[in-house]
Scaffold this motif. Structure first.
Motif, PDB file in Angstrom:
ATOM      1  N   ILE A  72       0.992  -1.296   0.075  1.00  0.00           N
ATOM      2  CA  ILE A  72      -0.086   0.077  -0.052  1.00  0.00           C
ATOM      3  C   ILE A  72       0.968   1.135   0.110  1.00  0.00           C
ATOM      4  CG2 ILE A  72      -1.851   1.293   1.121  1.00  0.00           C
ATOM      5  CD1 ILE A  72      -2.626  -1.118   2.643  1.00  0.00           C
ATOM      6  N   PHE A  73       0.647   2.081  -1.135  1.00  0.00           N
ATOM      7  CA  PHE A  73       1.654   3.239  -0.960  1.00  0.00           C
ATOM      8  C   PHE A  73       0.405   4.450  -0.594  1.00  0.00           C
ATOM      9  CE2 PHE A  73       3.807   0.380  -4.075  1.00  0.00           C
ATOM     10  CZ  PHE A  73       4.979   0.303  -3.179  1.00  0.00           C
ATOM     11  N   VAL A  74       1.018   5.607  -0.158  1.00  0.00           N
ATOM     12  CA  VAL A  74       0.178   6.827   0.089  1.00  0.00           C
ATOM     13  C   VAL A  74       0.912   8.011  -0.469  1.00  0.00           C
ATOM     14  CG1 VAL A  74      -0.753   8.381   1.975  1.00  0.00           C
ATOM     15  CG2 VAL A  74      -0.956   5.929   2.363  1.00  0.00           C
ATOM     16  N   LEU A  75       0.149   8.893  -1.176  1.00  0.00           N
ATOM     17  CA  LEU A  75       0.891   9.957  -1.959  1.00  0.00           C
ATOM     18  C   LEU A  75       0.367  11.274  -1.328  1.00  0.00           C
ATOM     19  CD1 LEU A  75       2.752  11.342  -4.272  1.00  0.00           C
ATOM     20  CD2 LEU A  75       0.838  11.317  -5.368  1.00  0.00           C
ATOM     21  N   GLU A  76       1.084  12.007  -0.498  1.00  0.00           N
ATOM     22  CA  GLU A  76       0.855  13.386   0.000  1.00  0.00           C
ATOM     23  C   GLU A  76       1.466  14.399  -0.702  1.00  0.00           C
ATOM     24  OE1 GLU A  76      -0.021  13.282   4.814  1.00  0.00           O
ATOM     25  OE2 GLU A  76       2.129  12.448   4.341  1.00  0.00           O
ATOM     26  N   ARG A  77       0.565  15.455  -0.702  1.00  0.00           N
ATOM     27  CA  ARG A  77       0.873  16.900  -1.192  1.00  0.00           C
ATOM     28  C   ARG A  77       1.682  17.263  -0.126  1.00  0.00           C
ATOM     29  NH1 ARG A  77      -1.469  17.521  -6.276  1.00  0.00           N
ATOM     30  NH2 ARG A  77      -3.665  16.596  -6.439  1.00  0.00           N
ATOM     31  N   THR A  78       2.882  18.195  -0.491  1.00  0.00           N
ATOM     32  CA  THR A  78       3.671  19.130   0.081  1.00  0.00           C
ATOM     33  C   THR A  78       3.750  20.477  -0.517  1.00  0.00           C
ATOM     34  OG1 THR A  78       5.686  18.385  -1.013  1.00  0.00           O
ATOM     35  CG2 THR A  78       5.106  17.100   0.966  1.00  0.00           C
ATOM     36  N   GLY A  79       4.328  21.237   0.285  1.00  0.00           N
ATOM     37  CA  GLY A  79       4.291  22.719  -0.409  1.00  0.00           C
ATOM     38  C   GLY A  79       5.032  22.733  -1.748  1.00  0.00           C
ATOM     39  N   ASP A  80       6.282  21.706  -1.840  1.00  0.00           N
ATOM     40  CA  ASP A  80       6.843  21.810  -3.321  1.00  0.00           C
ATOM     41  C   ASP A  80       6.451  20.726  -4.034  1.00  0.00           C
ATOM     42  OD1 ASP A  80       8.116  20.056  -1.522  1.00  0.00           O
ATOM     43  OD2 ASP A  80      10.295  20.862  -1.966  1.00  0.00           O
ATOM     44  N   GLY A  81       5.538  19.916  -3.970  1.00  0.00           N
ATOM     45  CA  GLY A  81       5.316  18.705  -4.783  1.00  0.00           C
ATOM     46  C   GLY A  81       4.632  17.659  -4.068  1.00  0.00           C
ATOM     47  N   GLN A  82       4.977  16.328  -4.036  1.00  0.00           N
ATOM     48  CA  GLN A  82       4.172  15.265  -3.632  1.00  0.00           C
ATOM     49  C   GLN A  82       5.436  14.289  -3.018  1.00  0.00           C
ATOM     50  OE1 GLN A  82       3.918  15.106  -7.178  1.00  0.00           O
ATOM     51  NE2 GLN A  82       2.920  17.020  -6.999  1.00  0.00           N
ATOM     52  N   VAL A  83       5.184  13.635  -2.125  1.00  0.00           N
ATOM     53  CA  VAL A  83       5.875  12.668  -1.241  1.00  0.00           C
ATOM     54  C   VAL A  83       5.285  11.289  -1.176  1.00  0.00           C
ATOM     55  CG1 VAL A  83       5.531  13.460   1.104  1.00  0.00           C
ATOM     56  CG2 VAL A  83       7.441  12.013   0.569  1.00  0.00           C
ATOM     57  N   TRP A  84       5.682  10.200  -1.390  1.00  0.00           N
ATOM     58  CA  TRP A  84       5.149   8.694  -1.197  1.00  0.00           C
ATOM     59  C   TRP A  84       5.510   8.433   0.191  1.00  0.00           C
ATOM     60  CZ3 TRP A  84       1.646   6.604  -4.060  1.00  0.00           C
ATOM     61  CH2 TRP A  84       1.309   7.099  -5.226  1.00  0.00           C
ATOM     62  N   LYS A  85       4.420   7.578   0.939  1.00  0.00           N
ATOM     63  CA  LYS A  85       4.640   6.911   2.208  1.00  0.00           C
ATOM     64  C   LYS A  85       4.264   5.741   2.170  1.00  0.00           C
ATOM     65  CE  LYS A  85       4.133  11.170   4.876  1.00  0.00           C
ATOM     66  NZ  LYS A  85       3.488  11.793   6.117  1.00  0.00           N
ATOM     67  N   SER A  86       4.659   4.828   2.702  1.00  0.00           N
ATOM     68  CA  SER A  86       4.236   3.541   2.828  1.00  0.00           C
ATOM     69  C   SER A  86       3.104   3.298   3.795  1.00  0.00           C
ATOM     70  CB  SER A  86       5.392   2.327   3.596  1.00  0.00           C
ATOM     71  OG  SER A  86       4.958   1.104   3.725  1.00  0.00           O
ATOM     72  N   GLY A  87       2.126   2.490   3.228  1.00  0.00           N
ATOM     73  CA  GLY A  87       0.724   2.450   4.184  1.00  0.00           C
ATOM     74  C   GLY A  87       0.566   1.155   4.460  1.00  0.00           C
ATOM     75  N   GLY A  88       1.897   0.110   4.580  1.00  0.00           N
ATOM     76  CA  GLY A  88       1.606  -1.265   5.028  1.00  0.00           C
ATOM     77  C   GLY A  88       1.399  -2.090   3.820  1.00  0.00           C
ATOM     78  N   SER A  89       0.483  -3.197   3.926  1.00  0.00           N
ATOM     79  CA  SER A  89       0.098  -3.948   2.973  1.00  0.00           C
ATOM     80  C   SER A  89      -1.065  -4.530   3.215  1.00  0.00           C
ATOM     81  CB  SER A  89       1.206  -5.005   3.139  1.00  0.00           C
ATOM     82  OG  SER A  89       1.397  -5.993   4.081  1.00  0.00           O
TER      83      SER A  89
END
Length: 861
Positions: free
Chosen positions: A82-99
Motif C-alpha cells: 500500500i502506497f500513500v501520496l501526500e501533497r507537500t509545499g513543493d510537490g508530493q511525497v510517497w509513504k508506505s501504508g503497510g500491505s
C-alpha cells in the motif's frame, strides 16, 4: 423568399463571427512516480491496483506487474503493498501504508468519505468476493483496513461508481478466463452501514451482453444521477468481442436505456466524470492488435493516444485531443479537482510508474474591447435613467407609485421584467437544454392567473388606494397580520436579491472575466445607485428598455443557433424532437421526481403565479402606478401576452442550444455548469458587440429584479412600519427614509449574494423556484384566506401564516418534494389552518368591500 434570404444572411454573419475550432483540450502534468515494490526486482509501475482518494491523500494498493527481464518469458508478479501520496509545499511525497492481507489486483475501487472501498479482484490463484475499506489516519500516518459485506459472487476485472451514498458495481468476470464474463449490476448502500440492510443488492442488469474490462462511471444526465456502463470485452466460443455499446442506468427510475455508441472500443480503459455532464475517457484498448502481443513484443505501439469526451445531455462523443500515453487497467480518480491516472499498463506486459494529473483547458476567447464598451455604456445608461428621474421625486407617492402617472404599456413591461429576471433568461433555456418543455406549462398559468389579478386583486388594491399590498391585510384582519405579511415579503426579497445576484454571477462567469463575487458586487452597486435616486419610475423605464433588449437578443440568438445546426431549421426540429426535447408532460404521481409530473406543473404554476400577482408587493406596486384601474388592467394583460411569447422563445432557445451543441459537441466547455450554457454561447458564438449588449442586458435584468426588490421592500417598510409609528417629519422625511432603506436593503442583499455564491448548484431555476415557494406560499395564503372567506379572522390568519411558515421550512429542510409544490402547499396550509382556527377562536374580521362576496354585491349595486 425574403425569409430565406434573411436566414441565409444570419448564417453567413454567424460564420464570419466565429469558428468551430476544437474546444475540448486537456492539460497533462506528471506527479511523483509510484515507488517500486520493496525487495522485488520487477519493473516499476502496476496494473490493476486499487486506487482512491481519502482525505488529502492518494492511496494505491496491490496490483501486478512482470519482472524486468526476461520480460516475455516470466510469470506475472502479484503485490500487496500500500502506497500513500501526500501533497507537500513543493510537490508530493510517497509513504508506505503497510500491505494488504494478500496480494491482490484487478478489482474495483471507489473513493468515499470513509475511505477507499475495494471490491473483489484477482489474487493470482482465483477471483475473490471480499470487499474491504482502506482508510488513511493522518494522526498515525497509517492505512487501516476493515471488512465490508462480500459480493454476491466472486468478481474481478469490473468497475464500480459511487452515486451519493450508494456503490454500483457492473461487469467483470467470475473466473480466470474471459468466457466467465458477467452480466451483473449490484449496489451497496453505505448509509445502511451498521444495520441489517448493509448488504449487496442485485439489480436488473443492462439489456446488452456480458462483459469484463468495462468502464463504469457515474454522471448526471440533466434529470438524474446515472450510472454508465461502457465498452469492455467478452468471449463467445473462440471469438473475442470488443464492445463499443453504452448503457445508462437512471438511479431514480431504475431504468436502463442505450446511448450513443463509442467511436471505438475502450476496454480496460479509464473514464472520469467531470463537471456537471461530461465524461472523459482518458485511456482504453481498441483491440486492433489483439492476439499479436507475442509477435510484436517490444515493437507493440501501445494503445490509441486519443482521449474521448462524452456529453450526457446531448448524448454525443467527440475527440478530446492527443494524450501523451494511454494507461489501461487502472482506476482513475478525482483529486483536488483534477483527474488522476495512477500507473497502469501502457502496452502488453509493460507498466508505467507515472501518475498523471489531467485537467480540461477552456478555449474561451477574451470578452473583447468592443463588448466591454457596449457593456459599460449600457450599464451607465441605466444609471442615467435613475439620475434623470431623481429630480422628479417630490414625495413618497412619486418615489413609490410614480405619481400614478405611468403609461400602461410601460407598467406592463415592468411587471413582465420583474417576473422575468435574469434567472429566467439563463435558467429557462438551460432547463430546456438539459430536459424538455414541461416547465413551460407552468408559465402558461400566467394568463389564467391574470384573470384573477384583473377581476379580483386589482379592484381591491385600487379601491383601498394601497401603497403597500399589505394594507389590505390590516383592513381585513389586523395590524399584526399586516406586519407579518410585510415581514415575510421583506425576508423574501432580501433572499430573492441574494439568490438572483449570486446565481446570475455564477452564470455570467462563463461570459465575462469577472468572478461571480465581482459580478454580484457590480450588480448590487449599480442597482442601489439608480434605484435610490430614481424610485419606481426609474425602475419601470429601465425594465421597459431591458424587455426589448432581452427579447430582441433572444430572437437573434435563436436565429444564430439554428443556423449552426446540421440541417438548419429542419435539422433543429428533427434533432430536438428525436431527443424528446419538445415534450410537454410527464404522467406519474411521484412528487420528488426530477421529471416533474404535469399535475404538479399545473397546480404549482397556478399557486406560484397566484401568490405573485395577488400578494407580491413588487407586482402589486405596479398596479398602482397607472392613472386608473382600466389602464392597470391593460398592463396586466400586456404582461400576460409577453409572458406567453417569452416562454415559447426561451424554451425554444433551450431546444436550439441542444440541437446546436448536438451538432457541435466539441464547442461545449466541460468546466461550465449547465446554467452557463447560454452565456457560453453568447460570448463564444455571437457577433462582437451584440454579445456585449446581451450580456449587459442579462446584467440589467438582474439589476431590474434587484432594484425592484429594493424599491418594493423600502415601500413596505416605510408604509407598514415607519408611517404608522410617525417616525419621520413630513413627506421629505419619509422620502429620505425610503432612500436610506433602499441603500441598506441593497447592501444587505448584495452581501448575502456574495455569501450565497455556490458553483455546486445544479439548476438556478430549481433553486429560485424553492426560494419563491418558501415565502410566497404564506403571503398568497393570507390573501386567499381574506378574499375568499367570510368567517376568517385575525386569529386564524396569524395561525395560518405561522403554521404555513413552519410547513414550508420542513418541506425544504426534511423532504425531497419538488420545489414547484412549495407555494401551493403554503397556500393550502395557510387557508385550511386559518379557516379552522377562525371557527374556533375569536378575532377581528372586517369583510365589507374586502371579500369576493362583498365585491360582487357592490358590483351588482
Amino acid at each position: 423568399m425574403h425569409h430565406g434570404k434573411a436566414f441565409l444572411w444570419v448564417a453567413v454573419f454567424w460564420g464570419l463571427s466565429t469558428s468551430l475550432s476544437a474546444q475540448l483540450q486537456l492539460e497533462w502534468a506528471e506527479l511523483a512516480e509510484v515507488p517500486p515494490a520493496e525487495g522485488q526486482t520487477v519493473q516499476p509501475g502496476l496494473a490493476g491496483p486499487f486506487t482512491g482518494v481519502h482525505g488529502e491523500v492518494l492511496i494505491i494498493a496491490g496490483g501486478a506487474n512482470f519482472p524486468n527481464a526476461p520480460l516475455w518469458e516470466t510469470a506475472k508478479v502479484w503485490h500487496a503493498d500500500i502506497f500513500v501520496l501526500e501533497r507537500t509545499g513543493d510537490g508530493q511525497v510517497w509513504k508506505s501504508g503497510g500491505s494488504l492481507d494478500r496480494p491482490l489486483a484487478y478489482g474495483a475501487a471507489v473513493s468515499t468519505p470513509d475511505g477507499v472501498v475495494c471490491l473483489g479482484g484477482d489474487d493470482g490463484e482465483g477471483i475473490r468476493d471480499e470487499v474491504f475499506l482502506l482508510a488513511w489516519d493522518p494522526s498515525s500516518g497509517e492505512v487501516t483496513q476493515s471488512a465490508y459485506p462480500a459480493l454476491p459472487r466472486p468478481c474481478g476485472y469490473g468497475q464500480a461508481a459511487l452515486v451519493k451514498e450508494t456503490i454500483y458495481l457492473a461487469g467483470g468476470q467470475s473466473g480466470k478466463t474471459l468466457d466467465m464474463a458477467l452480466t451483473n449490476f449490484w449496489s451497496l448502500d453505505l448509509s445502511a452501514k451498521g444495520t441489517a440492510d448493509f448488504v449487496w443488492r442485485e439489480h436488473e442488469p443492462w439489456p446488452g451482453t456480458s462483459r469484463a474490462f468495462n468502464i463504469t462511471v457515474a454522471q448526471h444526465n440533466g434529470y438524474d444521477d446515472c450510472v454508465y456502463v461502457m465498452s469492455g470485452r467478452r468471449q463467445e466460443g473462440e471469438e473475442v468481442q470488443f464492445l463499443t455499446d453504452v448503457w445508462e442506468y437512471n438511479t431514480s427510475s431504475n431504468a436502463w436505456r442505450e446511448r450513443q455508441t463509442l467511436p471505438r472500443s475502450v476496454m480496460a480503459g479509464t473514464a472520469v466524470a467531470y463537471g456537471q455532464s461530461h465524461v472523459y475517457v482518458l485511456g482504453g484498448a481498441d483491440g486492433s492488435l489483439w492476439g499479436q502481443e507475442d509477435v510484436l513484443r517490444d515493437d507493440h505501439p501501445g494503445f490509441p493516444k486519443q482521449a474521448l469526451a462524452y456529453h450526457t445531455i446531448t448524448d454525443t462523443w467527440t475527440g478530446a485531443g492527443e494524450i501523451p500515453v494511454n494507461h489501461v487497467t487502472t482506476v482513475p480518480v478525482t483529486w483536488d479537482g483534477a483527474m488522476i491516472i495512477p500507473s497502469g499498463e501502457i502496452r502488453p506486459r509493460v507498466r508505467s510508474p507515472k501518475i498523471w494529473s489531467v485537467s480540461p483547458l477552456t478555449a474561451q476567447e477574451g470578452f473583447g474591447g468592443i463588448n466591454y464598451t457596449v457593456l459599460i455604456v449600457y450599464l451607465l445608461l441605466m444609471v442615467g435613467v435613475g439620475v434623470y428621474f431623481a429630480r422628479k421625486n417630490k414625495d413618497t407617492d412619486d418615489f413609490f407609485r410614480g405619481g400614478k402617472q405611468m403609461v400602461w404599456w410601460a407598467a406592463g413591461c415592468s411587471i413582465f421584467a420583474t417576473m422575468l429576471s435574469s434567472l429566467t433568461y439563463t435558467g429557462l433555456p438551460s432547463k430546456a437544454f438539459a430536459q424538455d418543455w414541461v416547465y413551460a406549462v407552468g408559465n402558461m398559468m400566467i394568463p389564467v392567473v391574470a384573470v384573477v389579478a384583473v377581476f379580483v386583486a386589482l379592484p381591491f388594491y385600487r379601491r383601498i388606494d394601497a401603497t403597500s399590498a399589505y394594507e389590505y391585510l390590516e383592513k381585513r384582519f389586523s395590524r399584526p397580520v399586516r406586519m407579518i405579511g410585510s415581514l415575510f415579503f421583506t425576508l423574501f426579497h432580501i433572499f430573492r436579491m441574494a439568490v438572483v445576484m449570486s446565481l446570475t454571477g455564477l452564470a455570467l462567469a462563463a461570459a465575462t472575466p469577472l468572478t461571480p463575487a465581482q459580478s454580484v458586487i457590480l450588480m448590487g452597486f449599480l442597482s442601489i445607485l439608480y434605484c435610490a435616486m430614481g424610485g419606481i419610475e426609474a425602475v419601470i423605464w429601465t425594465d421597459t428598455i431591458q424587455t426589448f433588449v432581452l427579447l430582441g437578443g433572444a430572437l437573434l440568438a435563436f436565429a444564430i443557433l439554428v443556423s449552426g445546426v446540421d440541417g438548419g431549421f429542419s435539422g433543429f426540429v428533427s434533432t430536438a424532437a428525436e431527443a424528446d426535447k419538445f415534450r410537454l408532460a410527464h404522467f406519474h404521481w411521484d412528487i420528488t421526481s426530477a421529471q416533474i409530473a404535469l399535475w404538479i406543473i399545473i397546480i404549482g404554476g397556478f399557486g406560484q403565479n397566484l401568490s405573485s400577482y395577488t400578494a407580491d408587493q413588487a407586482v402589486v406596486q405596479r398596479y398602482m402606478t397607472t392613472p386608473d384601474e382600466k389602464l392597470a388592467a391593460r398592463a396586466i394583460w400586456t404582461n400576460a401576452i409577453l409572458s406567453v411569447f417569452a416562454t415559447i422563445l426561451f424554451f425554444g432557445l433551450g431546444s436550439a442550444l441542444f440541437a446546436f451543441y448536438h451538432s457541435n459537441p466539441d464547442r461545449l466547455d466541460p468546466t461550465i455548469t449547465t446554467d452557463q450554457i447560454l452565456p457560453l454561447f453568447i460570448t463564444q458564438e455571437m457577433p462582437v458587440g451584440l454579445a456585449g449588449l446581451i450580456v449587459a442586458g442579462i446584467f440589467a435584468a438582474a439589476q431590474s429584479t434587484v432594484s425592484t426588490s429594493m424599491n418594493s421592500t423600502a415601500t413596505t417598510l416605510v408604509t407598514d412600519f415607519l408611517r404608522p409609528m410617525n417616525v419621520c417629519q413630513g413627506e421629505r422625511g419619509y422620502l429620505t427614509a425610503a432612500r436610506v432603506i433602499t441603500v441598506l436593503i441593497g447592501i444587505l442583499g448584495t452581501t448575502f449574494g456574495v455569501v450565497f455564491v455556490n458553483p455546486e448548484i445544479r439548476s438556478l431555476f430549481d433553486t429560485f423556484i424553492k426560494v419563491i415557494g418558501l415565502f410566497m406560499g404564506v403571503l398568497g395564503g393570507l390573501f386567499v384566506l381574506g378574499v375568499m372567506t367570510r368567517k376568517a379572522n385575525s386569529a386564524g390568519a396569524l395561525a395560518g401564516g405561522l403554521t404555513g411558515a413552519v410547513v414550508m421550512f420542513c418541506l425544504w429542510r426534511f423532504t425531497a418534494v419538488n420545489g414547484y409544490l412549495y407555494t401551493v402547499t403554503g397556500i393550502v396550509t395557510c387557508v385550511v389552518i386559518g379557516y379552522v382556527t377562525s371557527l374556533l377562536l375569536p378575532g377581528r374580521s372586517q369583510i365589507e368591500g374586502l371579500t369576493i362576496h362583498s365585491l360582487r354585491r357592490q358590483g351588482s349595486a
